[in-house]
Design an enzyme around this catalytic site. Structure first.
Site, short mmCIF file in Angstrom:
data_model
loop_
_atom_site.label_atom_id
_atom_site.label_comp_id
_atom_site.label_asym_id
_atom_site.label_seq_id
_atom_site.Cartn_x
_atom_site.Cartn_y
_atom_site.Cartn_z
N SER A 1 70.23 115.74 17.00
CA SER A 1 70.27 114.37 17.52
C SER A 1 69.82 114.29 18.97
CB SER A 1 71.69 113.81 17.43
OG SER A 1 72.17 113.88 16.12
N1 SAH Z 1 75.03 118.05 14.33
C1 SAH Z 1 73.71 118.61 14.16
C2 SAH Z 1 72.70 117.63 13.60
C3 SAH Z 1 72.94 117.45 12.18
S1 SAH Z 1 71.61 116.85 11.19
C4 SAH Z 1 73.18 119.21 15.44
O1 SAH Z 1 73.86 119.15 16.46
O2 SAH Z 1 72.10 119.79 15.38
C5 SAH Z 1 72.61 116.60 9.77
C6 SAH Z 1 73.03 117.87 9.08
O3 SAH Z 1 73.93 117.51 8.04
C7 SAH Z 1 71.88 118.62 8.42
O4 SAH Z 1 71.82 119.93 8.87
C8 SAH Z 1 72.21 118.54 6.94
O5 SAH Z 1 71.81 119.68 6.21
C9 SAH Z 1 73.71 118.39 6.97
N2 SAH Z 1 74.31 117.80 5.77
C10 SAH Z 1 73.88 116.78 5.00
N3 SAH Z 1 74.75 116.52 4.00
C11 SAH Z 1 75.77 117.41 4.14
C12 SAH Z 1 76.97 117.65 3.43
N4 SAH Z 1 77.32 116.94 2.36
N5 SAH Z 1 77.78 118.65 3.86
C13 SAH Z 1 77.45 119.40 4.94
N6 SAH Z 1 76.33 119.21 5.65
C14 SAH Z 1 75.50 118.23 5.27
#
Ligand code: SAH
Length: 224
Positions: free
Chosen positions: A72
């Site tokens: 993000s």
């Molecule tokens: N917080 C992260 C950005 C996350 S992007 C950072 O600081 O970089 C969103 C993430 O959520 C992705 O890596 C994706 O694979 C994960 N995601 C999506 N659905 C999910 C689920 N049901 N359980 C766990 N992770 C999930």
């Protein structure tokens, strides 16, 4: 005071860029929590970004981290963190570890962070960087975060960093009394940041600002 990692030596250029990011992107836009600003000043965001894009690490936007996922924008990380109202004693649950950057920020501001990621490769890379930095109060696990992580509940703070059609129902159940949950809620393309506070059996819900996150996948989320 913030928690310190191993204090590996960092390029001063990156430090300067970080300082500039904190002033121009965060403080100037209204992030006020001094501990949040200090954590954003301290954590080397560039180490959470693929090497070929590190020069963009402190830009004012999200960046791709592989597997169709993104880290993000710094402002959104700071804003969501501020909304969690951390003082240093909390147990925090994060859904969507991604690069591990948000988890790193949380780890400086809370006692213990549990983070769930569905892509094993991302979870592994995030764990590696967090370990290199000596941020040893973060546990990353591969799994479907929409069900939360009941073993360690209740949490004083829960952050969902992927977009859901609604706050997944199991998660508010894992909030401590007085606990806060922050999540992007809406369609797959645009969402509103929602903050939920538990007060005994009541859930108090606030809608904040428009955001755009990658989708939360799975039960209570979207189909792949
Ligand atoms: N917080 C992260 C950005 C996350 S992007 C950072 O600081 O970089 C969103 C993430 O959520 C992705 O890596 C994706 O694979 C994960 N995601 C999506 N659905 C999910 C689920 N049901 N359980 C766990 N992770 C999930």
């Amino acid at each position: 005071m913030l928690r310190r990692g191993k204090g590996r030596s960092l390029s001063t250029d990156y430090e300067k860029e970080r300082e500039h990011m904190v002033e121009s992107q965060l403080a100037r836009r209204g992030i006020k929590d001094k501990r949040v600003l200090e954590a954003m000043r301290q954590v080397p965001r560039h180490l959470f970004i693929p090497e070929d894009m590190r020069s963009l690490a402190y830009c004012d936007g999200p960046l791709p981290i592989g597997h169709g996922q993104t880290i993000s924008q710094p402002y959104i990380v700071a804003l969501m963190t501020e909304l969690l109202e951390l003082t240093g004693q909390e147990k925090v649950l994060e859904i969507g570890t991604g690069s591990g950057y948000q988890a790193a920020i949380l780890s400086r501001l809370a006692r213990q962070v549990y983070s769930l990621e569905r892509h094993a490769a991302l979870a592994q890379q995030a764990e590696k960087v967090l370990a290199q930095l000596g941020y040893d109060n973060v546990v990353v696990r591969v799994g479907n975060g929409t069900l939360g992580w009941p073993e360690h509940s209740p949490y004083e703070a829960i952050i969902i960093t992927a977009a859901a059609p609604e706050v997944p129902q199991p998660l508010p159940d894992q909030l401590a009394d007085g606990g806060r949950l922050v999540a992007p809620v809406g369609s797959q393309w645009s969402q509103v940041l929602v903050k939920v506070r538990r007060q005994s059996d009541l859930l108090i819900r606030e809608r904040l600002t428009a955001v755009a996150f990658v989708p939360l996948v799975g039960e209570y989320g979207w189909k792949e």
